[in-house]
Motif scaffolding. Structure first.
Motif, PDB file in Angstrom:
ATOM      1  N   GLY A  69      -2.523  -9.546   7.226  1.00 58.09           N
ATOM      2  CA  GLY A  69      -1.521  -9.080   7.764  1.00 58.09           C
ATOM      3  C   GLY A  69      -1.158  -7.583   7.020  1.00 58.09           C
ATOM      4  O   GLY A  69      -2.247  -7.014   6.574  1.00 58.09           O
ATOM      5  N   THR A  70      -0.015  -7.232   6.653  1.00 57.03           N
ATOM      6  CA  THR A  70       0.155  -5.819   6.178  1.00 57.03           C
ATOM      7  C   THR A  70       0.306  -6.026   4.672  1.00 57.03           C
ATOM      8  O   THR A  70       1.239  -6.584   3.862  1.00 57.03           O
ATOM      9  CB  THR A  70       1.372  -5.389   6.705  1.00 57.03           C
ATOM     10  N   ALA A  71      -0.696  -5.530   3.922  1.00 61.37           N
ATOM     11  CA  ALA A  71      -1.124  -5.720   2.410  1.00 61.37           C
ATOM     12  C   ALA A  71      -0.130  -4.393   1.848  1.00 61.37           C
ATOM     13  O   ALA A  71      -0.134  -3.560   2.335  1.00 61.37           O
ATOM     14  CB  ALA A  71      -2.188  -5.741   1.924  1.00 61.37           C
TER      15      ALA A  71
ATOM     16  N   ALA B  16      -4.090   0.970   1.179  1.00 59.74           N
ATOM     17  CA  ALA B  16      -3.895  -0.369   1.041  1.00 59.74           C
ATOM     18  C   ALA B  16      -4.985  -1.036   1.797  1.00 59.74           C
ATOM     19  O   ALA B  16      -5.327  -2.120   1.312  1.00 59.74           O
ATOM     20  CB  ALA B  16      -2.632  -0.474   1.592  1.00 59.74           C
ATOM     21  N   THR B  17      -5.501  -0.801   2.709  1.00 63.32           N
ATOM     22  CA  THR B  17      -6.711  -1.616   3.299  1.00 63.32           C
ATOM     23  C   THR B  17      -7.879  -1.557   2.677  1.00 63.32           C
ATOM     24  O   THR B  17      -8.630  -2.458   2.509  1.00 63.32           O
ATOM     25  CB  THR B  17      -6.851  -0.943   4.925  1.00 63.32           C
ATOM     26  N   ILE B  18      -8.360  -0.273   2.111  1.00 59.61           N
ATOM     27  CA  ILE B  18      -9.440  -0.095   1.279  1.00 59.61           C
ATOM     28  C   ILE B  18      -9.372  -1.157   0.070  1.00 59.61           C
ATOM     29  O   ILE B  18      -9.990  -1.969  -0.285  1.00 59.61           O
ATOM     30  CB  ILE B  18      -9.832   1.107   0.609  1.00 59.61           C
ATOM     31  N   GLN B  19      -8.102  -1.103  -0.589  1.00 58.59           N
ATOM     32  CA  GLN B  19      -7.815  -2.437  -1.717  1.00 58.59           C
ATOM     33  C   GLN B  19      -7.977  -3.584  -1.190  1.00 58.59           C
ATOM     34  O   GLN B  19      -8.575  -4.407  -1.910  1.00 58.59           O
ATOM     35  CB  GLN B  19      -6.388  -2.126  -2.035  1.00 58.59           C
ATOM     36  N   GLN B  20      -7.459  -4.071  -0.140  1.00 56.02           N
ATOM     37  CA  GLN B  20      -7.658  -5.328   0.631  1.00 56.02           C
ATOM     38  C   GLN B  20      -9.001  -5.653   0.835  1.00 56.02           C
ATOM     39  O   GLN B  20      -9.367  -6.719   0.682  1.00 56.02           O
ATOM     40  CB  GLN B  20      -6.705  -5.414   1.718  1.00 56.02           C
ATOM     41  N   VAL B  21      -9.820  -4.725   1.365  1.00 57.53           N
ATOM     42  CA  VAL B  21     -11.398  -5.106   1.453  1.00 57.53           C
ATOM     43  C   VAL B  21     -11.862  -5.185   0.163  1.00 57.53           C
ATOM     44  O   VAL B  21     -12.796  -6.073   0.195  1.00 57.53           O
ATOM     45  CB  VAL B  21     -11.920  -3.727   2.505  1.00 57.53           C
TER      46      VAL B  21
ATOM     47  N   HIS C 296     -11.377  -7.012   6.952  1.00 53.15           N
ATOM     48  CA  HIS C 296      -9.843  -6.832   6.855  1.00 53.15           C
ATOM     49  C   HIS C 296      -9.438  -5.152   7.026  1.00 53.15           C
ATOM     50  O   HIS C 296      -8.329  -5.242   7.128  1.00 53.15           O
ATOM     51  CB  HIS C 296      -9.628  -7.142   5.162  1.00 53.15           C
ATOM     52  N   PHE C 297     -10.628  -4.485   7.438  1.00 51.69           N
ATOM     53  CA  PHE C 297     -10.361  -3.313   8.186  1.00 51.69           C
ATOM     54  C   PHE C 297      -9.669  -3.425   9.393  1.00 51.69           C
ATOM     55  O   PHE C 297      -8.891  -2.256   9.848  1.00 51.69           O
ATOM     56  CB  PHE C 297     -11.729  -2.367   8.475  1.00 51.69           C
ATOM     57  N   ILE C 298      -9.806  -4.454  10.173  1.00 46.70           N
ATOM     58  CA  ILE C 298      -8.904  -4.774  11.304  1.00 46.70           C
ATOM     59  C   ILE C 298      -7.288  -4.653  11.099  1.00 46.70           C
ATOM     60  O   ILE C 298      -6.587  -4.203  11.945  1.00 46.70           O
ATOM     61  CB  ILE C 298      -9.231  -6.014  11.880  1.00 46.70           C
ATOM     62  N   ASN C 299      -6.985  -4.485   9.802  1.00 41.62           N
ATOM     63  CA  ASN C 299      -5.420  -4.453   9.544  1.00 41.62           C
ATOM     64  C   ASN C 299      -5.052  -3.045   9.671  1.00 41.62           C
ATOM     65  O   ASN C 299      -3.827  -2.479   9.816  1.00 41.62           O
ATOM     66  CB  ASN C 299      -5.212  -5.040   8.041  1.00 41.62           C
ATOM     67  N   LEU C 300      -6.032  -1.942   9.819  1.00 41.02           N
ATOM     68  CA  LEU C 300      -5.575  -0.821  10.094  1.00 41.02           C
ATOM     69  C   LEU C 300      -4.884  -0.491  11.498  1.00 41.02           C
ATOM     70  O   LEU C 300      -3.904   0.228  11.731  1.00 41.02           O
ATOM     71  CB  LEU C 300      -6.648   0.345  10.107  1.00 41.02           C
ATOM     72  N   ALA C 301      -5.421  -1.201  12.406  1.00 46.35           N
ATOM     73  CA  ALA C 301      -4.932  -1.276  13.818  1.00 46.35           C
ATOM     74  C   ALA C 301      -3.345  -1.854  13.715  1.00 46.35           C
ATOM     75  O   ALA C 301      -2.617  -1.625  14.609  1.00 46.35           O
ATOM     76  CB  ALA C 301      -5.756  -2.348  14.715  1.00 46.35           C
TER      77      ALA C 301
END
Length: 140
Positions: free
Chosen positions: A101-103, A57-62, A45-50
């Protein structure tokens, strides 16, 4: 619908099975396989940074993807099938709150309130599953 199905086939249907085969037979093989595959699932899910998602938000999603990965691994061990995980993954993605997607960023205490109990339940479910799996194969 398609990303969740693909992720379940790749992670639970592929990586988890490979890890179970590759790890030495021990009393913790199933737990190790579940944790490693869930770490990979969360890290994907780190791909969502791109895509422009914020780092926090990405760290939370991970983090919550890792916890959900543990729950889906426990479900796989209990049922012997990836289909319940696929269905739950599709339903989770449809909610929009915790989808790919965008969390959106949530307060950290809410993350703990929502996913802390799921983490505890998943770890509890993985304990009996690992013993039964290592002795007899998948619990059905």
């Amino acid at each position: 619908m398609l990303p969740g199905t693909f992720e379940e086939i790749l992670i639970r249907g592929g990586l988890l099975a490979i890890l179970l085969y590759a790890l030495n037979a021990s009393g913790t093989r199933a737990l190790k396989a579940a944790v490693i595959s869930s770490l990979v699932f969360g890290s994907l899910h780190f791909i969502n940074l791109a895509g422009g998602q914020t780092l926090e938000a990405t760290i939370q999603q991970v983090i919550y993807a890792f916890i959900i990965g543990l729950a889906f691994a426990a479900l796989y061990y209990r049922t012997g099938s990836i289909w319940p995980g696929i269905i739950l993954h599709i339903l989770t993605d449809f909610t929009g709150d915790y989808s790919g997607g965008t969390a959106t960023m949530m307060p950290w205490h809410e993350l703990v309130m929502y996913f802390g109990p799921l983490l505890l339940i998943s770890l509890f479910m993985l304990r009996p599953s690992q013993d039964a799996y290592n002795a007899h194969g998948l619990v059905r």
